[in-house]
Design a protein around this motif. Structure first.
Motif, mmCIF file in Angstrom:
data_model
loop_
_atom_site.group_PDB
_atom_site.id
_atom_site.type_symbol
_atom_site.label_atom_id
_atom_site.label_comp_id
_atom_site.label_asym_id
_atom_site.label_seq_id
_atom_site.Cartn_x
_atom_site.Cartn_y
_atom_site.Cartn_z
ATOM 1 N N ALA A 1 -6.070 2.847 -3.955
ATOM 2 C CA ALA A 1 -4.624 2.925 -3.759
ATOM 3 C C ALA A 1 -4.239 4.234 -3.066
ATOM 4 O O ALA A 1 -3.446 4.241 -2.112
ATOM 5 N N MET B 1 0.813 -1.219 0.000
ATOM 6 C CA MET B 1 0.000 0.000 0.000
ATOM 7 C C MET B 1 0.844 1.264 0.000
ATOM 8 O O MET B 1 0.518 2.243 -0.651
ATOM 9 N N ARG B 2 1.947 1.229 0.746
ATOM 10 C CA ARG B 2 2.766 2.441 0.800
ATOM 11 C C ARG B 2 3.411 2.706 -0.565
ATOM 12 O O ARG B 2 3.848 3.805 -0.853
ATOM 13 N N ASN C 1 -8.898 0.947 4.009
ATOM 14 C CA ASN C 1 -8.913 1.076 2.557
ATOM 15 C C ASN C 1 -8.317 -0.140 1.855
ATOM 16 O O ASN C 1 -7.310 -0.064 1.162
ATOM 17 N N SER C 2 -8.992 -1.254 2.087
ATOM 18 C CA SER C 2 -8.563 -2.480 1.421
ATOM 19 C C SER C 2 -9.821 -3.292 1.168
ATOM 20 O O SER C 2 -10.875 -3.017 1.737
ATOM 21 N N LEU D 1 -7.035 -2.135 8.855
ATOM 22 C CA LEU D 1 -7.019 -1.495 7.538
ATOM 23 C C LEU D 1 -8.421 -1.147 7.080
ATOM 24 O O LEU D 1 -9.313 -1.992 7.061
ATOM 25 N N GLY E 1 -5.432 4.239 0.458
ATOM 26 C CA GLY E 1 -4.630 3.253 1.186
ATOM 27 C C GLY E 1 -3.253 3.795 1.526
ATOM 28 O O GLY E 1 -2.765 3.630 2.650
ATOM 29 N N THR E 2 -2.627 4.441 0.568
ATOM 30 C CA THR E 2 -1.299 5.003 0.815
ATOM 31 C C THR E 2 -1.372 6.028 1.947
ATOM 32 O O THR E 2 -0.542 6.038 2.858
ATOM 33 N N PRO F 1 -3.192 -1.167 -4.710
ATOM 34 C CA PRO F 1 -4.411 -1.571 -4.011
ATOM 35 C C PRO F 1 -4.301 -3.030 -3.551
ATOM 36 O O PRO F 1 -3.693 -3.841 -4.252
ATOM 37 N N VAL F 2 -4.882 -3.317 -2.385
ATOM 38 C CA VAL F 2 -4.702 -4.668 -1.848
ATOM 39 C C VAL F 2 -6.030 -5.365 -1.555
ATOM 40 O O VAL F 2 -7.024 -4.733 -1.216
#
Lengths: 423, 437
Positions: free
Chosen positions: B402, B352-353, B372-373, B370, B405-406, B357-358
């Motif tokens: 993504a 993610m960093r 945003n996954s 988490l 998430g980041t 996208p995961v």
């Protein structure tokens, strides 16, 4: 007189280098030049040069009564050109004696006969052109890769105009019949079949230096006597083997060269046998019957079938993956791609992926430069992925579009986190 | 009250020489603690010379000379309870007794006179077959370290270090915090190694406080090890900021790439990834899948991919180093972690960093934190393939996920996680003091 027919398979694959995932789309040089050079030089030194010299001397000494036949794969001749001009010259000297027959096969020593008659024919044409170029003769006899044969392959070969073909005298197709006769294709009587006497061939190729063998050490006199002792009505003994038997599989210190130096004399002067080349045999003998071989045979392993190259999921997936590209390769005109295409079809790549580790695992390991069949497979697939990219780019293939079922996107929506929407 | 406690920390690996997530987590945690003013001495079995010794105070157990015959050491021997690890009784009273057991490699023994002897031990520092011998030696060296160092609290990471930490506690009388990154149930499913399990339980019982990486792990400790839940705190892992250089994509440039990265073992669910790949390829035949890592299911996955006839779209890279891992994340369009059991799971954060996208399994500890996954059940291959297709086909959604998430992982700093750990240290130290007074 009865006939003794010696035929040697000469082959070296273009071995792949270690090719990782991160090499895909970056590196399109697939072959390990150093390894291929080194192995070629080693085998030239241990086998090709001394054995060619020995054969030349024997042919000269027996005034044309000693004869042999070779099939040299195109990829092997290409490596002679690159790394072993001296070997190529010595084969030319043998060709000049008129006592040596050169046999047709596929250029890439490939399994193409099992997949694509068109590709198969192209490769045969390419290999025979190479033979003509170097040795000044047009092959009349055909031998498919590793003696792989079935009725269908026989039909294709007959259709290409060959009158003689070489294959294995495998027990499970021979049954009570003896390989020591000339046979013919069951539907095409004009295609003669010479069948390998695997018992006598393997005495030389596999058992010669085995100290636990009751007949060790084998003398040429004894061997000639065995040949001479076949039943009275049988007509021909076919001794087919890898040429690398001499000096490479059976080392010089096993006495293999001395054995072969004396054998022509023993046969010519002390037996009821004459040496013949395959096409002479087919001309001089009458086929005793047609032979029906509908399940594919080969000379490999105890099974004498295709399982050395095909049958496990890795081999099958790799094999289907490369031939799936044939249609595209044929559409493009790029020498480097066409060249790689043939070299990637070489049967050895699939042989390295074999996982049968019972009776023949040792033999497979001996012939493989990989630590495991899995490693061989993964390496091959990485190369093939790059190759496919090149082929598709050259052929201008767009990404294939397939409709996405709306249910998939409905399901996808359910898993989206808060704040993210699918329009 | 010691606001800035001194910590004696026992670990098993430290970057750059690491084989899994434990070393990465220790690195992040120690960095965060130092930033928060905590004084940390980090002990590992062996130093490789490539560690950042200017930033961290590191002690390699193989460099420590154990002086068996000093009166202090002898007195400490009386204090400790003898422990049985595998076939060894720990601690032995002298290097001679160690010498008598062949598997202990003593690096050097010096005898000053008949009743004074000392020894240095060799450590492989790996996870080899002599692991339990290493664990035993580590415990003996820990006694010497605990005797020499000045500290307020002991902190031990996972079972390999628990015997060492217990010895250090008994010698020093200082409180012990154990940190559970993974349990034997996460590593081995239901076929647990009884000796490992016993050491884990013993460590947890001896601890004054336990830190778990997720609520999932806390539940396992309560249900499977019978540990009192009131003793357990949850501190989720964080992630260090993204690597400075993201390498441009060089492989399969115009292709979509879906990645699995981790040990290829049962608990990581690699087989679900292979099966999902087949389903995705039915819809998007030009997608490529990469399985990075090694493990006992490696060959099975190779064969499975071949059986499904997707080998020309499914690639195996083997174990990747730090550089190659970032290189792979840089070319990845979707990262998938279908773990069957995952106490935390730091790799999705690393993906993610890097802006990937995961999709993670609901059965992972990281799913607790988490937002945003995409979360699916590991066994739900349809959900897995549908969400992979969804992300690959919808660039907008993929980009938004993504980006969010980041942003989210950039806020998950070790600096914050270690504040919680510092709080735990202080409470533990104070409780111990108040009990004594």
């Amino acid at each position: 007189m009865k006939k003794l027919c010696f035929y040697f398979q000469v082959h070296q694959p273009f071995r792949l280098k270690n090719y990782r995932f991160f090499d895909i789309s970056v590196d399109n040089q697939y072959f390990d030049e150093k390894k291929n050079h080194d192995i070629m030089r080693k085998v030239a030194h241990k086998c090709y040069l001394p054995m060619n010299q020995l054969l030349l001397e024997q042919i000269q000494a027996h005034n044309g009564n000693f004869k042999v036949a070779f099939s040299i794969s195109g990829v092997c001749i290409e490596q002679f050109e690159l790394y072993a001009q001296d070997v190529l010259e010595s084969f030319k000297r043998l060709a000049d004696t008129g006592c040596v027959e050169f046999i047709a096969e596929t250029y890439g020593h490939s399994l193409s006969a099992l997949k694509s008659p068109e590709e198969f024919k192209k490769q045969v044409a390419k290999q025979t052109a190479k033979i003509e170029q170097h040795f000044g003769q047009t092959p009349k006899t055909f031998r498919n890769t590793e003696l792989i044969y079935n009725n269908y392959i026989g039909s294709i070969v007959q259709d290409m105009g060959y009158k003689t073909m070489i294959t294995e005298g495998a027990d499970h197709v021979m049954g009570w019949r003896s390989p020591n006769f000339l046979y013919s294709h069951c539907q095409h009587p004009d295609l003669k079949l010479l069948l390998k006497n695997y018992k006598l061939s393997d005495d030389i190729a596999f058992r010669f230096s085995e100290r636990s063998w009751e007949s060790w050490p084998l003398k040429s006199e004894t061997f000639a006597h065995w040949v001479d002792s076949i039943p009275w009505n049988e007509e021909i003994v076919n001794l087919f083997m890898d040429y690398e038997t001499f000096g490479e599989h059976q080392w010089e210190d096993s006495g293999i060269f001395d054995f072969m130096r004396e054998l022509p004399n023993q046969i010519i002067n002390h037996s009821q046998f004459d040496f013949v080349t395959p096409s002479e045999a087919a001309k001089e003998l009458k086929p005793i019957s047609g032979i029906d071989i509908h399940s594919t045979i080969s000379w490999a392993d105890a099974e004498r079938d295709l399982t050395a190259w095909l049958g496990n999921p890795m081999q099958d997936d790799a094999f289907d993956s490369i031939y799936a590209l044939e249609y595209l390769v044929n559409k493009i005109d790029d020498d480097k791609i066409k060249d790689d295409w043939v070299k990637l079809q070489t049967s050895d790549h699939f042989y390295y992926m074999c996982t049968k580790f019972w009776s023949d695992g040792d033999v497979h390991k001996y012939f493989s430069h990989y630590d495991s069949p899995y490693e061989a497979f993964l390496n091959y697939m990485n190369v093939l992925t790059d190759f496919e990219e090149r082929v598709r780019n050259a052929a201008g293939v767009d990404e294939e579009y397939r409709e996405v079922h709306p249910g998939i996107l409905e399901n996808f929506k359910k898993f989206l986190p808060e704040g993210v929407e699918l329009n | 009250m010691a606001l800035q406690p001194k910590v004696l920390m026992f670990g098993w690996e430290f970057p750059p020489e690491i084989s899994g997530g434990l070393g990465t987590a220790c690195y992040g945690l120690v960095s965060g603690l130092i930033e928060n003013g905590v004084d940390v001495t980090f002990v590992v079995p062996k130093l490789y010379g490539s560690e950042e010794t200017d930033k961290f105070r590191l002690v390699g157990a193989s460099d420590v000379e154990v002086n068996f015959s000093t009166s202090k050491f002898q007195k400490n021997l009386e204090k400790v309870n003898y422990m049985q690890i595998h076939s060894h009784i720990i601690p032995y009273a002298s290097p001679q007794e160690f010498m008598d057991r062949e598997e202990f490699d003593i690096d050097s023994i010096s005898k000053v006179d008949s009743n004074f002897s000392s020894a240095k031990f060799q450590f492989g520092g790996r996870y080899g077959k002599s692991l339990l011998s290493e664990v035993s030696k580590y415990a003996v060296v820990a006694m010497q370290i605990a005797q020499d160092q000045d500290f307020d609290v002991i902190h031990a990471h996972d079972w390999l270090t628990f015997p060492a930490a217990i010895m250090a506690k008994e010698v020093s009388g200082k409180p012990l915090v154990v940190h559970v990154h993974a349990t034997e149930f996460d590593r081995s499913g239901e076929s647990v190694n009884q000796e490992v399990y016993d050491l884990e339980r013993r460590g947890c019982e001896a601890a004054d406080r336990i830190i778990c990486v997720s609520r999932l792990t806390r539940r396992i400790l309560m249900n499977r090890y019978g540990i009192d839940g009131r003793k357990i705190s949850v501190v989720h892992n964080a992630v260090v900021p993204k690597p400075a250089i993201i390498y441009p994509k060089r492989n399969l440039i115009d292709k979509k790439i879906v990645t699995f990265l981790g040990r290829i073992t049962f608990q990581k669910g690699p087989d679900y990834f292979v099966d999902a790949a087949r389903k995705v390829l039915d819809v998007m035949p030009d997608t490529h899948f990469v399985m990075a890592g090694n493990g006992d299911m490696f060959l099975k996955c190779v064969e499975r991919a071949a059986e499904l006839r997707i080998s020309n779209r499914f690639h195996f890279t083997g174990f990747l180093n730090y550089f190659e891992t970032n290189n792979l994340f840089g070319m990845t369009d979707v990262y998938v972690m279908p773990s069957v059991s995952e106490p935390f799971g730091i790799t999705p954060l690393e993906a993610m960093r890097t802006g990937v996208p995961v999709i993670i399994s609901k059965q992972s500890g990281v799913a607790e934190v988490l937002k945003n996954s995409i979360k699916v059940d590991f066994w739900d291959v349809n959900a897995l393939s549908d969400t992979i297709i969804g992300l690959l086909k919808n660039e907008e959604v993929s980009k938004k996920l993504a980006a969010d998430g980041t942003h989210e992982v950039n806020e998950m700093k070790w600096e914050y996680a270690s504040l919680k750990v510092r709080e735990i240290y202080n409470k533990t130290i104070n409780r111990r003091r108040s009990v004594r007074n």
